[in-house]
Design a protein around this motif. Structure first.
Motif, PDB file in Angstrom:
ATOM      1  N   LEU B 205       0.869  -1.097  -0.004  1.00  0.00           N
ATOM      2  CA  LEU B 205      -0.071   0.054   0.046  1.00  0.00           C
ATOM      3  C   LEU B 205       0.932   1.200   0.075  1.00  0.00           C
ATOM      4  O   LEU B 205       0.865   2.021  -0.913  1.00  0.00           O
ATOM      5  N   PRO B 206       1.705   1.312   0.972  1.00  0.00           N
ATOM      6  CA  PRO B 206       2.552   2.632   0.881  1.00  0.00           C
ATOM      7  C   PRO B 206       3.395   2.523  -0.506  1.00  0.00           C
ATOM      8  O   PRO B 206       3.650   3.919  -0.976  1.00  0.00           O
ATOM      9  N   MET B 207       3.732   1.465  -0.918  1.00  0.00           N
ATOM     10  CA  MET B 207       4.534   1.693  -2.158  1.00  0.00           C
ATOM     11  C   MET B 207       3.839   2.119  -3.451  1.00  0.00           C
ATOM     12  O   MET B 207       3.926   3.086  -4.118  1.00  0.00           O
ATOM     13  N   SER B 284      -2.278   0.435  -7.159  1.00  0.00           N
ATOM     14  CA  SER B 284      -1.931   1.723  -8.084  1.00  0.00           C
ATOM     15  C   SER B 284      -2.727   2.056  -9.105  1.00  0.00           C
ATOM     16  O   SER B 284      -3.004   2.702  -9.462  1.00  0.00           O
ATOM     17  N   ALA B 285      -3.178   0.623  -9.662  1.00  0.00           N
ATOM     18  CA  ALA B 285      -4.357   0.920 -10.763  1.00  0.00           C
ATOM     19  C   ALA B 285      -5.270   1.678 -10.288  1.00  0.00           C
ATOM     20  O   ALA B 285      -5.730   2.691 -11.047  1.00  0.00           O
ATOM     21  N   ILE B 286      -5.863   1.376  -9.281  1.00  0.00           N
ATOM     22  CA  ILE B 286      -7.325   1.955  -8.666  1.00  0.00           C
ATOM     23  C   ILE B 286      -6.880   3.425  -8.182  1.00  0.00           C
ATOM     24  O   ILE B 286      -7.724   4.201  -8.135  1.00  0.00           O
ATOM     25  N   LEU B 287      -5.637   3.503  -7.436  1.00  0.00           N
ATOM     26  CA  LEU B 287      -5.398   4.690  -6.823  1.00  0.00           C
ATOM     27  C   LEU B 287      -5.285   5.794  -7.987  1.00  0.00           C
ATOM     28  O   LEU B 287      -5.787   6.894  -7.953  1.00  0.00           O
ATOM     29  N   HIS B 288      -4.812   5.499  -9.384  1.00  0.00           N
ATOM     30  CA  HIS B 288      -4.698   6.230 -10.391  1.00  0.00           C
ATOM     31  C   HIS B 288      -6.260   6.954 -10.647  1.00  0.00           C
ATOM     32  O   HIS B 288      -6.453   7.667 -11.117  1.00  0.00           O
TER      33      HIS B 288
END
Lengths: 369, 664
Positions: B205-207, B284-288
């Motif tokens: 998660l932090p990464m 990261s895909a969803i964070l985008h």
């Protein structure tokens, strides 16, 4: 001749009936607008004509030929979505010549038609540009050129102006109609914007719940709406409901449940029946002074809210009995009023249209879906 | 009209298209789904057998059919199970008229060679019994090198003096039920998968946050580095990771930390290496996708960064979380080759069935390799499939419904934790984790090759395996494209929504079912038809678990593609085939390519499914695991590096291609 005849067309998605026993004739070269609220079945109708969906029953004829069994590529209709669907990975030239190439014409012919069409829409000098590099107007012209070079005689436009910003939308309306007229196409234009429909159509077809509820010229639709819903949908309207008391040569008289009397346009309806009468908001006037005839068509209320729209202002007036009446005043008149002002509202009898009371009451009849 | 136009016209006919879709769906159901789930039928057809062999201790087996005319008698016996961690005994009953010498030799059989492990001689007379006993500790101490075939216990060289002789050999296996072994292995598997997923999430998660929300120098290199372990076949990862972390008897490479001698911890460390990239990628895909404006809004309302992340972003994030968790869990549950290699490194003197710890897939691999365990294999595979499917549903429901206890805010501590050294510490730890747990163990193998003692490499064997692996991967990639692309299009564009929804769910099944269980199921399905061609079996197994990769990639791209382009093209006069060539394919080609390369590399690195369908398969990962097991570490490492190199080229090609897609 590119005329369209639709008979008893029906389309159901499971239990949901999107198009219900529709029969329409579109004349050669006509610019027909299909106007209706969201969910009326407008897009479904276009898709059925284009062959992109299959009807449950009924038939579609183009130039007198039944096209029910023809795939989209053989119907000679061009379907344009809101965004024109210009293929993003092809430039103006490739987009324009897509149809002829797909149909396997020989290269010389493709060259000729592509050039002819692009020159007609003044885009030949931009033929190497990609859709993303074109303005909204150019995109529209490119899409039209593409439709025409594909030999399409019928243009199906699904809310073609929706994706544009407000100013451009106004300009492109006329350009769209002019181009389709110049090219001799029969056009069906779908929209939910009543103003758009009124300004560009030869004829408007009002669709609701998959049924045609009125067909006529823009003026007819605006001035002689068939039902309260259209009266309200095409320009907002205030309604009262009551009992038709009497009809004379000039006017009708309606008495509402509180005993108020209204004078309205004359009507063929029988005295004693339940009716509703509606007046468009731009004909709803406001005065600070008392109106001459005091008992009839005259209310007092106070201004609850003013919506400033620039050229117009919309007013919400709360009457003594708690009901809200809407009025739309041009700017120079609107300036005279402030929130909280006590005003008189006289309804002009000539502007009050009478309809039989719809089942379930007027509120329900005006619901959009 | 040219020939190709005629063909295009023919294909564009409505009937032909419908027929083609029907064919594709039948292909998918018959060649992917049914074989994958076929093992479930065993609950009905093989219930008695399960009761007999798995749930109950094997009955005493009596041998009386000894040929008395030979002086050298071999009683070759494959008992149903021998688990050397438990004591077992060999009992010989005799009935002799005079003094008789019974000379026993107990062999542990490899496939080619026998190794004498125990010899004894008894002088017996009259009627009686002699016992040969061995306990777990005895076994470990006594049998120096067990090799692979411990299941085959050979009692031979039974010599005697009298002419009249009767004997019975009663072989008792260990007291544990096979069911217990299955249960233990599955518990180990699920516990490991759970721990691995939790660690992946905590560290990932932090990464993911760093990669999406922060800009720093060298970010794109880090981005590439995270994916690195995906380019390395797991068998090589297992080998490399074990060398780096674990106490590995018989090998002490320069630089090895030799920190743990617990197989449990080592397997967890290994599984993190290849599942972590999936977690970071999913998150990261969803964070985008999450609009940064929500975070900005929360910050301007006075929330410190940690509170914003916890109360605003995390709850918006569930879809990515589900994908990440399912991917990590399924990968960990499924992995065979790397785990086998790692376990072999730690306990080089033991046979597979004697490893002190087994996971579900390695137990399947060991039983399959030993042969004669069909009911056990079917049972284990069946249980694995059932639990995975149930778990998939539970994970989905729990994460979507579960209200994270995130409403409460702790202004003081969270403000403190959001300031000063803490965020830096968090970022630093993320990088440290990545380098220490992911990258160094992954590439430790290179240092071993440079510092270790060279020994000759059988390159012929390696290239043979390489050829076979490429054959399999190539064939399945082609078949996947031919059937996967139309299926993906049908799933997204099909008009029968019930059908497309069902297919959409089914496509995920081979992706989450552990590949070794899938292999067993597949072997049962095709085996029942008795085709008997191992190459075909391997191909069909690899086809089943790579098929979803192509379909998912292409379906994702199709969903992005506005259908009005296709419809507009149709109304402009283009036939369906022309629309596909000119409109659809140019838009989805990079996803098709990505799917194809994923399928290719997954097939190239797969061990579990291969070992589960055929006993002897010569693919590269199997070849490497074999080298590691037999202690040929140096050749194994070189083979690994060759494989890494080839996988890496393929991976880079994919990156290059997809990057080009992004530029357009």
């Amino acid at each position: 001749m590119p005329e369209i005849r639709i008979t008893n067309l029906k389309k159901a998605f499971g239990d949901l009936v999107a198009i219900d026993d529709l029969t329409i004739d579109v004349k050669d070269g006509e610019y027909l607008t299909i106007l209706g609220p969201t969910g009326a079945g407008k897009t479904t109708l276009l898709r059925l004509i284009a062959g992109l969906a299959e009807q449950t029953s009924g038939s579609i004829f183009i130039d007198g030929e039944c096209v029910d069994d023809l795939p989209p590529e053989r119907r000679k209709v061009a379907f344009l979505s809101q965004t024109y669907s210009l293929f993003p990975h092809m430039n103006v030239w490739e987009n324009t010549t897509f149809g002829p190439i797909a149909r396997g014409w020989d290269p010389e012919q493709v060259e000729i038609i592509g050039r002819e069409m692009l020159e007609m829409v003044h885009l030949y000098d931009r033929k190497d540009a990609y859709p993303g590099e074109l303005s909204g107007g150019m995109q529209q012209r490119n899409a039209l050129a593409r439709a025409l070079s594909a030999d399409a005689k019928i243009l199906l436009l699904d809310e073609p102006l929706r994706a544009l910003d407000a100013r451009l939308r106004l300009d492109l309306r006329y350009e769209l109609k002019q181009l389709s007229k110049d090219m001799g196409m029969t056009t069906i234009h779908v929209t939910h914007d009543q103003e758009e429909a009124l300004t560009i159509s030869d004829r408007i077809l009002v669709l609701r719940d998959g049924k045609v509820i009125q067909s006529g010229t823009p003026k007819e639709i605006f001035n002689k709406p068939a039902i309260p819903f259209i009266h309200h949908f095409v320009g907002e309207a205030n309604f009262i409901s009551g009992k038709l008391q009497e009809v004379d040569d000039e006017y009708s008289t309606i008495v509402d449940d509180d005993g108020h009397k209204y004078r309205t346009q004359k009507t063929d309806l029988k005295p004693g029946s339940r009716v509703v009468a509606g007046i468009k908001t731009e004909f709803t006037l406001m005065t600070k002074e008392k109106w001459e005839s005091e008992e009839i068509n005259n209310f007092t209320g106070s201004i609850e809210r003013i919506l400033f729209l620039g050229r117009f202002s919309d007013f919400e007036i709360k009457l003594g009995n708690g009901e809200i009446v809407h009025a739309r005043l041009p700017g120079y008149q609107a300036n005279k009023f402030d929130g909280g002002d006590k005003v008189n509202i006289p309804y002009s009898p000539q502007r009050m249209l009478v309809f039989p009371e719809p089942e379930g009451g007027i509120k329900k009849a005006l619901e959009m879906v | 009209m040219t020939l190709s136009e005629k063909i295009s016209d023919f294909i564009s006919q409505k009937k032909v298209i419908k027929g083609w879709y029907a064919l594709v769906i039948i292909f998918f159901i018959m060649l992917v789904i049914v074989p994958t789930l076929f093992v479930l039928t065993y609950a009905f057809t093989g219930w008695d057998e399960i009761q007999e062999t798995v749930m109950k201790a094997p009955p005493e087996i009596q041998y009386t059919d000894v040929d008395l005319n030979f002086h050298n008698v071999s009683i070759i016996h494959s008992p149903d199970i021998i688990d050397v961690t438990d004591p077992y005994s060999l009992e010989v009953r005799y009935n002799m008229e005079r003094d008789t010498s019974l000379n026993y030799t107990v062999y542990l059989m490899d496939d080619e060679e026998r190794e004498i492990e125990f010899q004894d001689e008894f002088i017996v007379n009259g009627t009686g019994t002699v016992w040969f006993n061995a306990s777990a500790n005895d076994t470990h101490n006594h049998f120096h090198h067990v090799g692979e075939g411990f299941q085959t216990l050979v009692v031979s060289n039974v010599t005697w003096t009298p002419e009249i002789w009767e004997e019975e050999v009663v072989l008792r296996s260990g007291s544990r039920l096979p069911w217990d072994m299955v249960k233990d292995a599955l518990i180990v598997s699920f516990v490991i998968a759970t721990i691995v997923t939790i660690i992946d999430f905590t560290a990932g998660l932090p990464m993911a946050w760093l990669m999406v929300r922060k800009d720093f120098r060298g970010k794109k290199y880090i981005d590439t580095l995270i994916d690195m372990p995906l380019a390395i076949p797991t068998a090589a990862l297992g080998f490399s990771t074990a060398m780096f972390w674990a106490v590995t008897p018989g090998l002490n490479p320069y630089g090895s930390l030799s920190l743990t001698s617990s197989p449990f911890i080592l397997v967890i460390l290994l599984h993190i290496v290849f599942s972590y990239p999936y977690m970071v990628r999913s998150l990261s895909a969803i964070l985008h996708e999450i609009d940064i404006n929500y975070e900005t809004a929360a910050s301007t309302l006075g929330a410190p960064p940690l509170t914003v992340a916890r109360t605003i972003t995390l709850p918006l994030f569930r879809a990515g979380l589900v994908t990440g968790i399912i991917l990590c869990f399924a990968r960990s549950l499924s992995e065979t080759g790397g785990t086998m290699a790692a376990l072999a490194m730690m306990t080089p003197s033991l046979g597979e069935l004697a490893y002190p710890m087994k996971t579900g897939p390695t137990l399947i691999g060991a039983w399959k390799h030993a042969g004669g365990f069909e009911p056990h294999l079917a049972f284990t595979a069946m249980i694995l499939v059932i639990i995975t499917l149930i778990l998939l549903v539970i994970i989905k429901i729990v994460i979507m419904k579960f209200k994270m206890p995130l409403r409460k805010v702790f202004p003081g501590p969270e403000r403190l934790l959001s300031k000063g050294v803490f965020p830096k510490l968090k970022d630093g730890l993320s990088f440290l984790f990545m380098f220490l747990v992911l990258l160094i163990p992954s590439f430790f193998i290179f240092s071993f090759v440079l510092t270790g003692d060279p020994s000759p490499v059988d390159w012929g064997g390696f290239w043979g395996a390489m050829r076979f692996s490429f054959l399999v991967a190539g064939v399945i990639t082609v078949i996947n494209l031919i059937f996967g692309v139309p299926l993906a299009i049908y799933i997204v564009r099909g008009t029968n929504k019930i059908m497309t929804n069902i297919l959409d769910i089914l496509v995920n099944v081979p992706l989450i079912v552990p590949t070794s269980a899938l292999g067993i199921s597949l072997g049962m399905f095709w085996g029942s038809m008795d085709l008997g061609m191992t190459t075909l079996l391997v191909i069909s197994a690899h086809l089943a678990f790579t098929f979803p990769l192509v379909v998912r990639n292409v379906a994702g791209a199709m969903e992005e593609l506005d259908p009005t382009y296709e419809e507009t093209a149709r109304t402009l006069g283009a036939k369906p085939m022309f629309v596909f060539r000119k409109i659809v394919f140019p838009s989805i080609k990079f996803s098709v390519l990505a799917g194809a390369i994923m399928a290719f590399t997954r097939s190239l690195g797969e061990t579990g499914a291969t070992l589960a369908v055929v006993k002897e398969a010569n693919t590269v990962p199997v070849y490497i695991v074999g080298l590691v097991k037999s202690g040929d570490y140096y050749p194994a490492a070189l083979a690994c590096i060759a494989l890494i190199f080839i996988s890496f080229i393929t991976m880079m090609a994919m990156r290059y291609m997809t990057k080009k897609a992004g530029d357009n």
